[in-house]
Design a protein around this motif. Structure first.
Motif, mmCIF file in Angstrom:
data_model
loop_
_atom_site.group_PDB
_atom_site.id
_atom_site.type_symbol
_atom_site.label_atom_id
_atom_site.label_comp_id
_atom_site.label_asym_id
_atom_site.label_seq_id
_atom_site.Cartn_x
_atom_site.Cartn_y
_atom_site.Cartn_z
ATOM 1 N N PRO A 87 0.746 -1.247 -0.091
ATOM 2 C CA PRO A 87 0.245 0.057 0.016
ATOM 3 C C PRO A 87 0.962 1.163 -0.073
ATOM 4 C CG PRO A 87 -0.067 -1.164 2.059
ATOM 5 C CD PRO A 87 0.872 -1.992 1.210
ATOM 6 N N PRO A 88 0.426 2.330 -0.820
ATOM 7 C CA PRO A 88 1.212 3.598 -0.887
ATOM 8 C C PRO A 88 1.456 4.109 0.404
ATOM 9 C CG PRO A 88 -0.726 3.525 -2.311
ATOM 10 C CD PRO A 88 -0.904 2.493 -1.407
ATOM 11 N N VAL A 89 2.501 4.721 0.998
ATOM 12 C CA VAL A 89 2.818 5.483 2.008
ATOM 13 C C VAL A 89 3.170 6.795 2.082
ATOM 14 C CG1 VAL A 89 5.231 4.794 2.008
ATOM 15 C CG2 VAL A 89 4.351 5.186 4.223
ATOM 16 N N GLN A 90 2.514 7.581 2.956
ATOM 17 C CA GLN A 90 2.805 9.078 3.168
ATOM 18 C C GLN A 90 3.429 9.309 4.189
ATOM 19 O OE1 GLN A 90 2.275 11.529 0.971
ATOM 20 N NE2 GLN A 90 1.555 10.189 -0.573
ATOM 21 N N VAL A 91 4.468 9.878 4.437
ATOM 22 C CA VAL A 91 5.375 10.118 5.788
ATOM 23 C C VAL A 91 5.436 11.571 5.867
ATOM 24 C CG1 VAL A 91 7.412 9.620 7.021
ATOM 25 C CG2 VAL A 91 6.604 8.089 5.539
ATOM 26 N N ASP A 92 5.298 12.131 7.292
ATOM 27 C CA ASP A 92 5.283 13.399 7.627
ATOM 28 C C ASP A 92 6.529 13.700 7.833
ATOM 29 O OD1 ASP A 92 4.596 15.781 8.449
ATOM 30 O OD2 ASP A 92 3.923 15.624 10.217
ATOM 31 N N ILE A 93 7.252 14.596 6.980
ATOM 32 C CA ILE A 93 8.812 14.809 7.041
ATOM 33 C C ILE A 93 8.721 16.279 7.436
ATOM 34 C CG2 ILE A 93 10.967 15.033 5.785
ATOM 35 C CD1 ILE A 93 9.872 12.621 4.483
ATOM 36 N N ASP A 94 9.653 16.514 8.430
ATOM 37 C CA ASP A 94 9.869 17.925 8.745
ATOM 38 C C ASP A 94 11.437 18.317 8.042
ATOM 39 O OD1 ASP A 94 10.788 20.463 9.632
ATOM 40 O OD2 ASP A 94 10.429 20.115 11.792
ATOM 41 N N PRO A 95 11.572 18.839 6.789
ATOM 42 C CA PRO A 95 12.678 19.317 6.361
ATOM 43 C C PRO A 95 13.975 19.897 7.028
ATOM 44 C CG PRO A 95 10.758 19.867 4.628
ATOM 45 C CD PRO A 95 10.139 19.522 6.232
ATOM 46 N N ALA A 96 13.452 20.654 7.886
ATOM 47 C CA ALA A 96 14.365 21.349 8.685
ATOM 48 C C ALA A 96 15.147 20.668 9.635
ATOM 49 C CB ALA A 96 13.795 22.513 9.361
ATOM 50 N N THR A 97 14.475 19.488 9.982
ATOM 51 C CA THR A 97 15.131 18.613 11.374
ATOM 52 C C THR A 97 15.373 17.181 10.897
ATOM 53 O OG1 THR A 97 12.791 18.047 12.328
ATOM 54 C CG2 THR A 97 14.285 20.172 13.020
ATOM 55 N N ASP A 98 14.406 16.318 9.888
ATOM 56 C CA ASP A 98 14.532 15.128 9.690
ATOM 57 C C ASP A 98 15.750 14.844 8.835
ATOM 58 O OD1 ASP A 98 12.357 14.653 11.452
ATOM 59 O OD2 ASP A 98 10.904 14.658 9.593
ATOM 60 N N LEU A 99 16.657 13.887 9.107
ATOM 61 C CA LEU A 99 17.969 13.425 8.223
ATOM 62 C C LEU A 99 17.328 12.575 6.932
ATOM 63 C CD1 LEU A 99 20.241 12.158 10.843
ATOM 64 C CD2 LEU A 99 19.967 14.453 10.239
ATOM 65 N N VAL A 100 18.092 13.032 5.911
ATOM 66 C CA VAL A 100 17.845 12.441 4.671
ATOM 67 C C VAL A 100 18.982 11.470 4.291
ATOM 68 C CG1 VAL A 100 18.612 14.250 3.190
ATOM 69 C CG2 VAL A 100 16.954 12.332 2.147
ATOM 70 N N THR A 101 20.321 11.849 4.637
ATOM 71 C CA THR A 101 21.309 11.014 4.164
ATOM 72 C C THR A 101 22.273 11.195 5.358
ATOM 73 O OG1 THR A 101 23.053 10.306 2.695
ATOM 74 C CG2 THR A 101 22.492 12.699 3.001
ATOM 75 N N LEU A 102 23.119 10.150 5.410
ATOM 76 C CA LEU A 102 24.357 9.889 6.713
ATOM 77 C C LEU A 102 25.551 9.581 6.165
ATOM 78 C CD1 LEU A 102 24.713 10.343 9.783
ATOM 79 C CD2 LEU A 102 24.181 7.701 9.793
ATOM 80 N N PRO A 103 25.982 10.317 5.146
ATOM 81 C CA PRO A 103 27.394 9.962 4.552
ATOM 82 C C PRO A 103 28.570 9.895 5.654
ATOM 83 C CG PRO A 103 26.962 12.314 3.888
ATOM 84 C CD PRO A 103 25.777 11.717 4.632
#
Length: 530
Positions: free
Chosen positions: A161-177
């Motif tokens: 099933p499709p998923v919609q996640v509530d993301i706060d762009p200012a605080t939520d991480l997207v990558t961890l190089p």
């Protein structure tokens, strides 16, 4: 004194990375977004968006939730951006692993990042399998298939099933190089959605990519330069990103010719080949309009030589220039503008890294006094802006050492700025060695060296190879009592313990490693004696 960018601030959309990057492509769904440079396979912008939705849904169906870390150990393929954006759309954090890493190095990153899933390819399963024996994960997904493992088709399954996640762009991480930062062992660099969105938006006034651009992606997506500048920037403005899994000069040149590549974002060794290798003359590179180098300093004369050679057969005036950044800056803080985009038509010197991008402030600080350097004088480059990392994962001390309470990131590089605001990086405060665009931490190599039973002590510095212009890792080794270990044996030992770019290239035996009273290695003494 804070020095502002000569470019006006840009608006930074309050969007997640997938929402921002994939938006342009949704308006032109049938246009190519990703092209396999070897096979010619194409993923359109519309297919990319659909695939990303499926990957997010299937990761969620497998039990992954917002904030969970998914490690990706994979070379450049058209499916890497699909996986990255799928992970991001699921609210998870992608931690890219260097394709050259050994099992020990992979295991360290899996453990330190807390990765729950590892996504890889069958060719890498020998190292991936050995790594997860040391640091177990919940699941290993093999994109091109391996017995007992889920594959790409499972990530694209239509049933979830499709998923919609509530993301706060200012605080939520997207990558961890992982980066060694200004010194020390590799650390997880926490980059938010806003960091990456900001950096793509910041580059727009200087690098004016068009919808018909074709960008060759030979620099790895696991490196933040490849991830932001090649992959996300190219896709965000509706262009096509042509992937190659590794650098091979003939394959690189053939891909430029066959796919009519317009832009090449590269590192200095590729510029060197373009300037000097005889193979270049056998290919039609006339479609190129821009070669922009990053990841390590580019010599002014080398840039000029490459530009003059490429212009001989170009349809229009191709430019060869450079920019500057670091993983902790998402990565771009400075770059050379496209012709016509310079402030007041200013011609940026080839040795310069260009101007600070919009929304970015800089300071040049005297490392000895901590005061701002006088106008025209050198100083350590400090940067403040929306592209600055959130910090290092689980390492508040390293964060405090690099990012001060006023938001200034201390780069460890020494620069000078001219009256027009063009910066030139002239030296390095930090101890990192840069080899072929990769960061090599002396402390990491020293720890491995000391693990050898016949080595009593060791220190590592970078020494300049005049022929290649590269910085080579050189080990100063103190033999254990009674040991007759040779240079060749030391280099062979290291080659089996670290990735190829971290290998020790030179060895010198000494009686004692010079150290301060506090026990810190006096690298300046080693450099003076080398």
């Amino acid at each position: 004194m804070a020095l502002a960018s000569p470019f006006p601030d840009v608006e930074i959309p309050d969007l997640s990375v997938p929402e921002f990057v994939l938006a342009a492509g949704r308006a032109k769904p049938d246009a190519p977004a990703l092209i396999d440079g070897l096979k010619g396979d194409v993923i359109t912008h519309g297919q990319l968006a659909a695939h990303v939705d499926r990957v997010a849904a299937n990761l969620h169906a497998r039990g992954l939730r917002k904030g969970d870390v998914v490690a990706v150990f994979c070379p450049n393929t058209p499916w890497f951006p699909v996986v990255f954006h799928g992970i991001a759309a699921a609210g998870c954090v992608m931690s890219p692993i260097n394709s050259l890493y050994t099992p020990d190095e992979i295991a360290y990153q899996l453990k330190d990042s807390g990765a729950k899933v590892l996504i890889t390819i069958s060719l890498f399963m020998d190292r991936a399998g050995a790594a997860v024996q040391q640091t177990p994960v919940d699941e290993v997904i093999v994109l091109d298939g391996a017995e007992g493992h889920a594959n790409l088709f499972d990530l694209l399954d239509a049933a979830a099933p499709p998923v919609q996640v509530d993301i706060d762009p200012a605080t939520d991480l997207v990558t961890l190089p992982y980066s060694s930062g200004t010194t020390g062992l590799p650390k997880g660099v926490m980059l938010t959605h806003r960091n990456l969105v900001a950096n793509v938006a910041q580059c727009r006034p200087l690098i004016r990519l068009g919808e018909d651009e074709r960008i060759i992606a030979v620099l790895p997506f696991f490196h933040i330069y490849g991830l932001t500048v090649l992959m996300n920037q190219g896709l965000a403005w509706g262009g096509a990103v042509v992937t190659l899994p590794r650098f091979d000069l003939e394959g690189f040149l053939r891909t430029i010719q066959e796919h009519r590549i317009t832009r090449a974002f590269v590192a200095p060794p590729i510029v060197l080949a373009l300037a000097k290798h005889p193979l270049v003359d056998q290919y039609d590179l006339s479609s190129l309009t821009s070669v922009l180098s990053g990841a390590a300093p580019l010599d002014e004369q080398l840039a000029l030589a490459a530009e003059q050679r490429l212009r001989k057969g170009a349809d229009s005036g191709v430019t060869v220039a450079q920019g500057y950044g670091m993983t902790e800056l998402s990565p771009v803080s400075h770059t050379t503008p496209d012709p016509g985009s310079e402030p007041a038509g200013f011609d940026v010197p080839k040795g310069s890294v260009g101007f600070a991008v919009p929304n970015t402030e800089c300071r040049l600080v005297d490392p000895a006094t901590g005061e701002d350097a006088a106008p025209g004088e050198r100083g350590e480059l400090w940067v403040r802006g929306p592209q600055v990392m959130k910090g290092y994962l689980n390492n508040p001390q390293a964060t405090a050492d690099t990012l001060d309470t006023d938001g200034w990131l201390h780069t460890g590089d020494v620069a000078i700025v001219d009256e027009r605001g063009a910066y030139t990086v002239v030296d390095r405060v930090k101890e990192l060695i840069k080899y072929k665009g990769y960061q090599v931490a002396p402390a990491e190599l020293e720890a491995v060296l000391i693990g050898h039973p016949e080595i009593a002590d060791a220190a590592v510095i970078g020494v300049l190879d005049e022929e290649s212009g590269e910085e080579l890792p050189k080990a100063f080794v103190v033999r254990a009592p009674g040991s007759g270990v040779t240079e060749e044996a030391v280099m062979e030992y290291m080659a089996g313990k670290v990735a190829p770019h971290k290998k020790v290239r030179l060895v010198e035996f000494i009686e004692q490693v010079p150290k301060s009273a506090a026990g810190k290695i006096l690298r300046k003494d080693l450099r003076a004696a080398k």
